[in-house]
Motif scaffolding. Structure first.
Motif, PDB file in Angstrom:
ATOM      1  N   SER A  42       0.834  -1.216   0.000  1.00 51.83           N
ATOM      2  CA  SER A  42       0.000   0.000   0.000  1.00 51.83           C
ATOM      3  C   SER A  42       0.863   1.259   0.000  1.00 51.83           C
ATOM      4  O   SER A  42       0.425   2.317  -0.438  1.00 51.83           O
ATOM      5  CB  SER A  42      -0.915   0.023   1.231  1.00 51.83           C
ATOM      6  OG  SER A  42      -0.146   0.307   2.395  1.00 51.83           O
ATOM      7  N   GLY A  43       2.069   1.160   0.535  1.00 50.12           N
ATOM      8  CA  GLY A  43       2.952   2.326   0.598  1.00 50.12           C
ATOM      9  C   GLY A  43       2.630   3.271   1.745  1.00 50.12           C
ATOM     10  O   GLY A  43       3.254   4.322   1.887  1.00 50.12           O
ATOM     11  N   LEU A  44       1.652   2.891   2.579  1.00 46.87           N
ATOM     12  CA  LEU A  44       1.268   3.770   3.692  1.00 46.87           C
ATOM     13  C   LEU A  44       2.425   4.003   4.656  1.00 46.87           C
ATOM     14  O   LEU A  44       2.622   5.107   5.156  1.00 46.87           O
ATOM     15  CB  LEU A  44       0.089   3.153   4.465  1.00 46.87           C
ATOM     16  CG  LEU A  44      -1.296   3.410   3.904  1.00 46.87           C
ATOM     17  CD1 LEU A  44      -2.334   2.608   4.678  1.00 46.87           C
ATOM     18  CD2 LEU A  44      -1.619   4.890   3.955  1.00 46.87           C
ATOM     19  N   SER A  47       0.247   0.618  12.796  1.00 46.49           N
ATOM     20  CA  SER A  47      -1.170   0.472  13.152  1.00 46.49           C
ATOM     21  C   SER A  47      -2.082   0.609  11.942  1.00 46.49           C
ATOM     22  O   SER A  47      -3.161   0.038  11.919  1.00 46.49           O
ATOM     23  CB  SER A  47      -1.559   1.477  14.244  1.00 46.49           C
ATOM     24  OG  SER A  47      -1.731   2.753  13.683  1.00 46.49           O
ATOM     25  N   VAL A  48      -1.671   1.343  10.916  1.00 40.04           N
ATOM     26  CA  VAL A  48      -2.545   1.476   9.747  1.00 40.04           C
ATOM     27  C   VAL A  48      -2.208   0.477   8.640  1.00 40.04           C
ATOM     28  O   VAL A  48      -2.924   0.397   7.649  1.00 40.04           O
ATOM     29  CB  VAL A  48      -2.531   2.904   9.145  1.00 40.04           C
ATOM     30  CG1 VAL A  48      -2.969   3.924  10.172  1.00 40.04           C
ATOM     31  CG2 VAL A  48      -1.173   3.259   8.575  1.00 40.04           C
ATOM     32  N   CYS A  49      -1.142  -0.288   8.811  1.00 43.94           N
ATOM     33  CA  CYS A  49      -0.721  -1.224   7.755  1.00 43.94           C
ATOM     34  C   CYS A  49      -1.872  -2.176   7.393  1.00 43.94           C
ATOM     35  O   CYS A  49      -2.330  -2.941   8.235  1.00 43.94           O
ATOM     36  CB  CYS A  49       0.490  -2.036   8.202  1.00 43.94           C
ATOM     37  SG  CYS A  49       0.899  -3.354   7.029  1.00 43.94           S
ATOM     38  N   PRO A  50      -2.355  -2.130   6.144  1.00 43.74           N
ATOM     39  CA  PRO A  50      -3.534  -2.930   5.794  1.00 43.74           C
ATOM     40  C   PRO A  50      -3.282  -4.435   5.830  1.00 43.74           C
ATOM     41  O   PRO A  50      -4.215  -5.209   6.008  1.00 43.74           O
ATOM     42  CB  PRO A  50      -3.865  -2.461   4.372  1.00 43.74           C
ATOM     43  CG  PRO A  50      -2.601  -1.903   3.831  1.00 43.74           C
ATOM     44  CD  PRO A  50      -1.868  -1.321   5.011  1.00 43.74           C
ATOM     45  N   GLY A  51      -2.017  -4.842   5.665  1.00 46.64           N
ATOM     46  CA  GLY A  51      -1.711  -6.265   5.713  1.00 46.64           C
ATOM     47  C   GLY A  51      -1.279  -6.713   7.101  1.00 46.64           C
ATOM     48  O   GLY A  51      -0.965  -7.875   7.315  1.00 46.64           O
ATOM     49  N   GLN A  52      -1.253  -5.771   8.048  1.00 45.68           N
ATOM     50  CA  GLN A  52      -0.771  -6.035   9.416  1.00 45.68           C
ATOM     51  C   GLN A  52       0.575  -6.751   9.347  1.00 45.68           C
ATOM     52  O   GLN A  52       0.813  -7.753  10.015  1.00 45.68           O
ATOM     53  CB  GLN A  52      -1.821  -6.819  10.209  1.00 45.68           C
ATOM     54  CG  GLN A  52      -3.111  -6.013  10.333  1.00 45.68           C
ATOM     55  CD  GLN A  52      -4.273  -6.790  10.916  1.00 45.68           C
ATOM     56  OE1 GLN A  52      -4.516  -7.933  10.542  1.00 45.68           O
ATOM     57  NE2 GLN A  52      -4.994  -6.182  11.835  1.00 45.68           N
ATOM     58  N   GLU A  63       2.546   4.545  14.226  1.00 43.08           N
ATOM     59  CA  GLU A  63       1.343   4.847  13.443  1.00 43.08           C
ATOM     60  C   GLU A  63       1.347   4.033  12.142  1.00 43.08           C
ATOM     61  O   GLU A  63       0.314   3.478  11.745  1.00 43.08           O
ATOM     62  CB  GLU A  63       1.261   6.350  13.121  1.00 43.08           C
ATOM     63  CG  GLU A  63      -0.050   6.692  12.426  1.00 43.08           C
ATOM     64  CD  GLU A  63      -0.168   8.148  11.985  1.00 43.08           C
ATOM     65  OE1 GLU A  63       0.755   8.947  12.266  1.00 43.08           O
ATOM     66  OE2 GLU A  63      -1.189   8.475  11.345  1.00 43.08           O
ATOM     67  N   LEU A 100       5.856   7.858  14.619  1.00 46.23           N
ATOM     68  CA  LEU A 100       5.400   7.647  13.242  1.00 46.23           C
ATOM     69  C   LEU A 100       5.541   6.182  12.833  1.00 46.23           C
ATOM     70  O   LEU A 100       4.695   5.655  12.108  1.00 46.23           O
ATOM     71  CB  LEU A 100       6.159   8.564  12.282  1.00 46.23           C
ATOM     72  CG  LEU A 100       5.792  10.056  12.385  1.00 46.23           C
ATOM     73  CD1 LEU A 100       6.632  10.892  11.416  1.00 46.23           C
ATOM     74  CD2 LEU A 100       4.301  10.286  12.127  1.00 46.23           C
ATOM     75  N   TRP A 157       4.774   6.529   3.352  1.00 46.77           N
ATOM     76  CA  TRP A 157       4.143   7.851   3.392  1.00 46.77           C
ATOM     77  C   TRP A 157       4.207   8.423   4.805  1.00 46.77           C
ATOM     78  O   TRP A 157       4.547   9.586   5.008  1.00 46.77           O
ATOM     79  CB  TRP A 157       2.687   7.710   2.929  1.00 46.77           C
ATOM     80  CG  TRP A 157       1.857   8.947   3.011  1.00 46.77           C
ATOM     81  CD1 TRP A 157       2.144  10.167   2.468  1.00 46.77           C
ATOM     82  CD2 TRP A 157       0.572   9.080   3.650  1.00 46.77           C
ATOM     83  NE1 TRP A 157       1.122  11.042   2.734  1.00 46.77           N
ATOM     84  CE2 TRP A 157       0.151  10.410   3.448  1.00 46.77           C
ATOM     85  CE3 TRP A 157      -0.250   8.201   4.360  1.00 46.77           C
ATOM     86  CZ2 TRP A 157      -1.075  10.878   3.945  1.00 46.77           C
ATOM     87  CZ3 TRP A 157      -1.456   8.676   4.836  1.00 46.77           C
ATOM     88  CH2 TRP A 157      -1.858  10.005   4.638  1.00 46.77           C
ATOM     89  N   ILE A 158       3.909   7.575   5.791  1.00 41.73           N
ATOM     90  CA  ILE A 158       3.818   8.065   7.165  1.00 41.73           C
ATOM     91  C   ILE A 158       5.199   8.173   7.813  1.00 41.73           C
ATOM     92  O   ILE A 158       5.500   9.161   8.477  1.00 41.73           O
ATOM     93  CB  ILE A 158       2.878   7.146   7.988  1.00 41.73           C
ATOM     94  CG1 ILE A 158       1.435   7.344   7.503  1.00 41.73           C
ATOM     95  CG2 ILE A 158       2.998   7.422   9.494  1.00 41.73           C
ATOM     96  CD1 ILE A 158       0.431   6.393   8.099  1.00 41.73           C
TER      97      ILE A 158
END
Lengths: 417, 66
Positions: free
Chosen positions: B13-15, B53-58, B50, B47, B18-19
């Motif tokens: 996802s690249g989140l 915690s938002v990683c979509p694949g955990q 964070e 960061l 980004w974060i």
């Protein structure tokens, strides 16, 4: 009816008609608050006649989307169908409709999903999208130039929101920008509830045939862009089947267009309805990234939620879901869960929180989310800078919001500046 | 704090990049996440946390050795 009778009736599990209706364009259906509190996993009946479990709490929604035992494969029995009259897809995918086969990876499970998605993941990487930003900014300047030259008033939706995502995907795929109008038309037919089943199926077929032709043309000279790279590096090396390539291209066109366009429209409709926020962003443009996240959460336009089907007996909270039963993860309801987002009705740019699920969660989370964020930020920055007195050219009440099939949006946004 | 990333779970996802760009990166070829600073200084912990915690694949694990 006597009170006792009514009570007896409610002992039977009640089935809600879905989708629920909005009473205000900037608030999810009011019933969600009650469902989250009292009935967080509840039975709903869709217009297709299918029944499914609607999941409304933030943590339950994330749990469903993170658990691959909830399948995203639309060919499985029990997978919730949002539209009426559509045939259940056969295991061969859409071959019977398009003659070109493959299912989009959005509707596949691991391991095949992962293999196909990974072939395009780097195309949407955070670094790559950042590097793409100047190109996007230049296109937005051009669209705003044209809009300013033509007005005021002018329609922000048809002048900026709709053309930008299709210009962007044409550039990324490596297809001529002149094909933009074609993508927009096919994309809206596929996503629209107003389109008849026949129109949607014809659009699906038209899009598949278009890519079929394009891939054939590019096979001898792949050239730049995603299509060229997939042909040279994956198709020619035997890692990717032709029908899966076509399916991936269809997905990239469909997924990025109506969604981004709708969100751009909603973003400005919201800001114009709440001029204080617009003024705040003009005064403090460094708030824009946080504002985008908050508007993604607050306006969550994926109003139908994300469909899945249980592949085995599973619990969501204290509710048993049987294998083969459909589940809808309501990202709209999740993003307004007050246990995670206090006062969810407030669109609050100081909410330093990136936990929303507007792009979904789990392995299917939106591949183009970084691109979408950049498109939204660039459009917002450019419009604020170039149109210093931006205001609605019609009373807010005259705006027509549409509760189309998959995405919520505003039809037209006449503005002056 | 030590940070690990399970490549099998990562969906690119690249989140995280980004974060927390000082801690995470993405491979050029397939977009898979990588940890570029596996033992970050405390200033980078918020960061990195964070991002996990938002990683979509955990896929991101934070190991704190108390």
């Amino acid at each position: 009816m006597a009170a006792a009778d009514r009570e007896q009736q409610t002992d039977e599990p009640s089935v809600i008609s879905y989708p629920l209706k909005r009473t205000s364009p900037f608030e999810p259906p009011a019933e969600y608050a009650c469902l989250r509190a009292n009935d967080p996993v509840t039975r709903v009946r869709l217009v297709s006649g299918d029944e499914a479990w609607l999941v409304t709490r933030y943590h339950d929604v994330k749990a469903v989307l993170a658990d691959t035992r909830f399948s995203a494969d639309a060919t499985r029995a029990g997978f919730p169908r949002f539209r009426t009259g559509f045939p259940r897809l056969a295991a061969g995918g859409v071959k019977n409709i398009t003659r070109t086969g493959g299912l989009m990876f959005m509707r596949l499970d691991p391991p095949k999903h992962d293999v196909l998605r990974q072939m395009v993941t780097s195309e949407f990487s955070t670094h790559r999208m950042r590097a793409f930003r100047p190109w996007i900014a230049q296109k937005v300047e051009g669209l705003v130039d044209e809009l300013i030259a033509a007005g005021p008033p002018a329609d922000l939706v048809s002048a900026v929101a709709l053309p930008l995502p299709s210009l962007v995907i044409c550039e990324m795929l490596g297809v001529p920008a002149e094909d933009r109008a074609f993508f927009e038309e096919q994309g809206s037919l596929l996503m629209s509830a107003k389109a008849t089943q026949r129109q949607s199926l014809v659009a699906l077929k038209t899009l598949a045939e278009y890519f079929e032709r394009l891939v054939t043309e590019k096979e001898s000279a792949p050239g730049p862009g995603i299509i060229g790279r997939l042909i040279a590096e994956r198709l020619h090396t035997g890692q990717l089947e032709r029908e899966d390539l076509i399916a991936t291209l269809r997905l990239l066109v469909i997924a990025g267009h109506e969604t981004t366009a709708s969100m751009i429209g909603l973003m400005f409709a919201g800001l114009l309805a709440r001029p204080g926020e617009l003024a705040l962003l003009r005064a403090q443009p460094d708030l824009i990234p946080a504002a985008i996240e908050e508007m993604l959460r607050h306006h969550t336009m994926t109003m139908m939620g994300l469909p899945r089907v249980a592949t085995e007996d599973l619990m969501i909270g204290s509710t048993l879901i049987r294998a083969g039963e459909g589940v809808i993860a309501s990202v709209v309801a999740a993003n307004w869960d007050p246990s995670v987002f206090p006062d969810p009705d407030r669109c609050d740019f100081s909410r330093r929180d990136r936990q929303h699920v507007a792009f979904g969660f789990g392995v299917h989370q939106c591949l183009g989310q970084m691109l979408a964020r950049i498109e939204l930020a660039v459009v917002l920055e450019t419009v604020l800078r170039r149109m210093p007195h931006l205001a609605l050219a019609v009373p807010f009440e005259r705006l027509r919001f549409r509760e189309d099939l998959l995405v919520f949006g505003v039809d037209e946004l006449p503005v002056a500046w | 704090m030590r940070i690990t990333l399970n490549e099998q779970r990562c969906c690119g996802s690249g989140l995280c990049v980004w974060i927390a760009p000082d801690v995470f990166g993405q491979r050029q070829d397939d977009g898979t996440g990588i940890v570029i600073d596996p033992v970050p200084p405390p200033a980078r912990w918020p960061l990195a946390t964070e991002a996990a915690s938002v990683c979509p694949g955990q896929a991101i694990r934070l190991i704190t050795d108390d």
